[in-house]
Design a protein around this motif. Structure first.
Motif, PDB file in Angstrom:
ATOM      1  N   ALA A 263     -14.070  -0.026  12.629  1.00 47.94           N
ATOM      2  CA  ALA A 263     -14.844   1.023  13.299  1.00 47.94           C
ATOM      3  C   ALA A 263     -15.311   2.094  12.325  1.00 47.94           C
ATOM      4  O   ALA A 263     -16.409   2.640  12.471  1.00 47.94           O
ATOM      5  N   ASN A 264     -14.489   2.410  11.329  1.00 48.07           N
ATOM      6  CA  ASN A 264     -14.835   3.482  10.401  1.00 48.07           C
ATOM      7  C   ASN A 264     -14.864   3.024   8.951  1.00 48.07           C
ATOM      8  O   ASN A 264     -14.698   3.823   8.028  1.00 48.07           O
ATOM      9  N   ARG A 265     -15.065   1.726   8.746  1.00 54.45           N
ATOM     10  CA  ARG A 265     -15.140   1.202   7.391  1.00 54.45           C
ATOM     11  C   ARG A 265     -16.029  -0.029   7.378  1.00 54.45           C
ATOM     12  O   ARG A 265     -16.203  -0.687   8.405  1.00 54.45           O
ATOM     13  N   ASN A 266     -16.593  -0.345   6.223  1.00 53.69           N
ATOM     14  CA  ASN A 266     -17.499  -1.482   6.108  1.00 53.69           C
ATOM     15  C   ASN A 266     -16.804  -2.756   5.668  1.00 53.69           C
ATOM     16  O   ASN A 266     -17.378  -3.846   5.793  1.00 53.69           O
ATOM     17  N   SER A 267     -15.605  -2.639   5.136  1.00 58.02           N
ATOM     18  CA  SER A 267     -14.918  -3.793   4.572  1.00 58.02           C
ATOM     19  C   SER A 267     -13.418  -3.633   4.748  1.00 58.02           C
ATOM     20  O   SER A 267     -12.898  -2.517   4.788  1.00 58.02           O
ATOM     21  N   SER A 268     -12.723  -4.752   4.799  1.00 62.92           N
ATOM     22  CA  SER A 268     -11.263  -4.710   4.906  1.00 62.92           C
ATOM     23  C   SER A 268     -10.587  -4.607   3.542  1.00 62.92           C
ATOM     24  O   SER A 268      -9.373  -4.443   3.462  1.00 62.92           O
ATOM     25  N   VAL A 269     -11.372  -4.709   2.477  1.00 65.18           N
ATOM     26  CA  VAL A 269     -10.777  -4.732   1.137  1.00 65.18           C
ATOM     27  C   VAL A 269     -10.117  -3.396   0.818  1.00 65.18           C
ATOM     28  O   VAL A 269     -10.720  -2.334   0.952  1.00 65.18           O
ATOM     29  N   SER A 270      -8.854  -3.462   0.386  1.00 68.86           N
ATOM     30  CA  SER A 270      -8.078  -2.264   0.060  1.00 68.86           C
ATOM     31  C   SER A 270      -7.108  -2.617  -1.061  1.00 68.86           C
ATOM     32  O   SER A 270      -5.946  -2.979  -0.827  1.00 68.86           O
ATOM     33  N   TRP A 271      -7.593  -2.526  -2.302  1.00 72.42           N
ATOM     34  CA  TRP A 271      -6.770  -2.922  -3.443  1.00 72.42           C
ATOM     35  C   TRP A 271      -5.579  -1.980  -3.599  1.00 72.42           C
ATOM     36  O   TRP A 271      -5.728  -0.772  -3.610  1.00 72.42           O
ATOM     37  N   HIS A 272      -4.394  -2.576  -3.737  1.00 69.63           N
ATOM     38  CA  HIS A 272      -3.190  -1.768  -3.908  1.00 69.63           C
ATOM     39  C   HIS A 272      -2.103  -2.580  -4.595  1.00 69.63           C
ATOM     40  O   HIS A 272      -2.128  -3.815  -4.593  1.00 69.63           O
ATOM     41  N   SER A 273      -1.171  -1.877  -5.179  1.00 69.33           N
ATOM     42  CA  SER A 273       0.056  -2.445  -5.719  1.00 69.33           C
ATOM     43  C   SER A 273       1.175  -1.953  -4.819  1.00 69.33           C
ATOM     44  O   SER A 273       1.312  -0.744  -4.593  1.00 69.33           O
ATOM     45  N   ASP A 274       1.973  -2.859  -4.280  1.00 72.38           N
ATOM     46  CA  ASP A 274       2.917  -2.504  -3.222  1.00 72.38           C
ATOM     47  C   ASP A 274       3.841  -1.360  -3.634  1.00 72.38           C
ATOM     48  O   ASP A 274       4.442  -1.381  -4.711  1.00 72.38           O
ATOM     49  N   VAL A 275       3.929  -0.378  -2.756  1.00 71.32           N
ATOM     50  CA  VAL A 275       4.820   0.791  -2.848  1.00 71.32           C
ATOM     51  C   VAL A 275       4.965   1.300  -4.275  1.00 71.32           C
ATOM     52  O   VAL A 275       6.072   1.578  -4.747  1.00 71.32           O
ATOM     53  N   SER A 276       3.825   1.449  -4.971  1.00 67.07           N
ATOM     54  CA  SER A 276       3.879   1.902  -6.368  1.00 67.07           C
ATOM     55  C   SER A 276       4.393   3.324  -6.496  1.00 67.07           C
ATOM     56  O   SER A 276       4.668   3.800  -7.604  1.00 67.07           O
TER      57      SER A 276
END
Length: 372
Positions: A180-193
Motif C-alpha cells: 500500500a505504501n511501497r513499490n517493492s517488497s525488496v528490503s536488504w538487511h543483515s539479520d539483527v545486525s
C-alpha cells in the motif's frame, strides 16, 4: 520451554511465566494456530508462530564464539562426499548442493559447511530432512555453529523461542496491504545486525512454500566491497556505524506485537573481516544501519545512501535462491545482506523456520593497499 544448553543460558526468561497461584491478569498470548478458522492447512502446525506478551529476556551477555570454518579442510571431503553435486548459481555468489544430508554431518563436515558457506556466501541444500526432525534436534544441529539468538519481536513455535518463524499466507489482501505504501517488497538487511555479536552461519528451512514465487535474494558484501575504488576503501577503514534495534521494537509495539528484550544499538566497523576467509566485506544495511560515527548528519546520510544504493543495485554480485520442498538455505550473515521477495498472490502459504547462531563481535583488520 525447550531444553536449555550451556550456550543458551543467557536466553532464559527473567521471570517465571506460570505459577500455582491465581493472578489478576495473565499475559496475553497470540497463536497463529488459533487464527486458522478451524481448518489448519499448514503442513507443520507445531511450527506456527506464537507471540507471548509475558515472555521477557535479560540483555544478552558477551560470549566467546568458536569459528568452525577457520582451519576447516578446504577439500570439503567430509561435506561433499561421493554422490553429491555442487553447482554455482553465479560466478561469485551462491551455490546449490544435492546429495548431502545436513543433519547427518560429522563435526568435520559441519566445519567444512561453515567454510563453504563463508566462501560462497549462500548455499541451498536440497532434499533435506530438517523440517521432519523433532524441533529440539534441529536446534541442537544449529547450536553447533554458535549461541542461539532469540529474536526480540518475531513469532516462534510455542516452547521454542530460539526459532524465528517467517510466515505469510500470500493472499491478495495481504499483498495489497503490504504494498500500500511501497513499490517493492525488496528490503536488504543483515539479520539483527544491531546486536553486539550478530549472527554468522544461519539456517532457513522450508515448511510450506508457493509453487512459484517467494524467492530470497542475497547480496555478496565482499564483492560489493571489492568493487569500490582503492581510495574509498581506504577511507571507509576505521569508520564505524550505529546499528539500531529501536525502530524494529517500535514497529512491533505499534502492531500490538511483543518485545521480548529491550532494544539496543551497537557500533560496528563499516568494513569487517571474516575470521575464516580473511575477506573484507561491507557491513552496513538499510534495515538497521542508522549513522556513521563522527560524521555530521548530512555527511553520514550521503555516504550511507551511496553504500545502500551500491549494495542494492549490484545485480552482478547478487544471487536469487528459489525455494523448493525440503530446501535448507544456509548463508553467512556476516558477509551478505538478503531480502525476501513478496511476489505471489495465489493464497499459498510461505512458512519457513530460521536457526540463527550468533558469531563474534565484528572486527576490522588494517587496510592494505592493493599494490601490496
Amino acid at each position: 520451554m525447550a531444553t536449555v544448553t550451556s550456550t543458551q543460558t543467557q536466553n532464559l526468561p527473567i521471570s517465571v511465566k506460570a505459577n500455582s497461584q491465581p493472578t489478576e491478569e495473565k499475559p496475553r498470548v497470540r497463536r497463529a494456530v488459533d487464527e486458522e478458522s478451524g481448518t489448519i492447512t499448514a503442513s507443520h502446525p507445531p511450527y506456527l508462530p506464537t507471540w507471548d506478551h509475558g515472555e521477557k529476556y535479560a540483555p544478552l551477555e558477551p560470549f566467546e564464539h568458536i569459528e568452525h570454518g577457520k582451519g576447516a579442510d578446504p577439500s570439503f571431503k567430509d561435506l561433499l562426499t561421493e554422490g553429491s553435486k555442487l553447482q554455482h548459481l553465479t560466478p561469485t555468489t551462491g551455490s546449490e548442493v544435492t546429495g548431502v544430508q545436513l543433519s547427518k554431518l560429522s563435526d568435520a563436515g559441519k566445519d567444512q559447511l561453515a567454510l563453504l558457506v563463508a566462501q560462497r556466501k549462500v548455499v541451498a541444500f536440497r532434499n533435506q530432512d530438517l523440517e521432519n526432525l523433532p524441533i529440539q534436534e534441529a536446534l541442537d544441529f544449529g547450536g553447533y555453529f554458535g549461541r542461539h539468538h532469540i529474536h526480540p519481536t518475531s513469532g516462534s513455535p510455542e516452547g521454542y523461542p530460539e526459532l524465528h518463524i517467517v510466515h505469510r499466507s500470500g493472499n491478495a489482501s495481504e499483498f495489497d496491504s503490504f504494498l500500500a505504501n511501497r513499490n517493492s517488497s525488496v528490503s536488504w538487511h543483515s539479520d539483527v545486525s544491531y546486536e553486539k555479536q550478530p549472527p554468522g552461519t544461519t539456517f532457513l528451512y522450508a515448511l510450506d512454500i508457493p509453487e512459484v514465487g517467494g524467492d530470497t535474494g542475497f547480496v555478496n558484501q565482499v564483492e560489493a566491497y571489492n568493487r569500490l575504488s582503492p581510495l574509498l576503501k581506504e577511507r571507509l577503514h576505521g569508520l564505524k556505524a550505529i546499528h539500531s534495534g529501536f525502530e524494529q521494537a517500535e514497529f512491533s509495539k505499534k502492531r500490538d506485537g511483543v518485545v521480548r528484550r529491550e532494544p539496543v544499538t551497537s557500533e560496528h566497523p563499516i568494513v569487517r573481516t571474516h575470521p575464516a576467509t580473511g575477506e573484507k566485506a561491507l557491513f552496513v544495511n538499510k534495515g538497521f544501519t542508522r549513522k556513521i560515527v563522527g560524521f555530521k548528519e548530512e555527511e553520514s546520510e550521503a555516504l550511507l545512501k551511496f553504500l545502500f544504493d551500491h549494495i542494492g543495485r549490484g545485480i552482478d554480485y547478487q544471487a536469487r535462491v528459489r525455494w523448493a520442498p525440503g530446501t535448507v538455505v544456509v548463508w553467512d550473515n556476516r558477509v551478505t545482506t538478503h531480502s525476501a521477495i513478496f511476489d505471489w498472490t495465489t493464497g499459498e502459504r510461505r512458512h519457513l523456520a530460521r536457526i540463527t547462531p550468533q558469531a563474534e563481535a565484528p572486527f576490522e583488520t588494517p587496510y592494505v593497499p592493493e599494490s601490496q
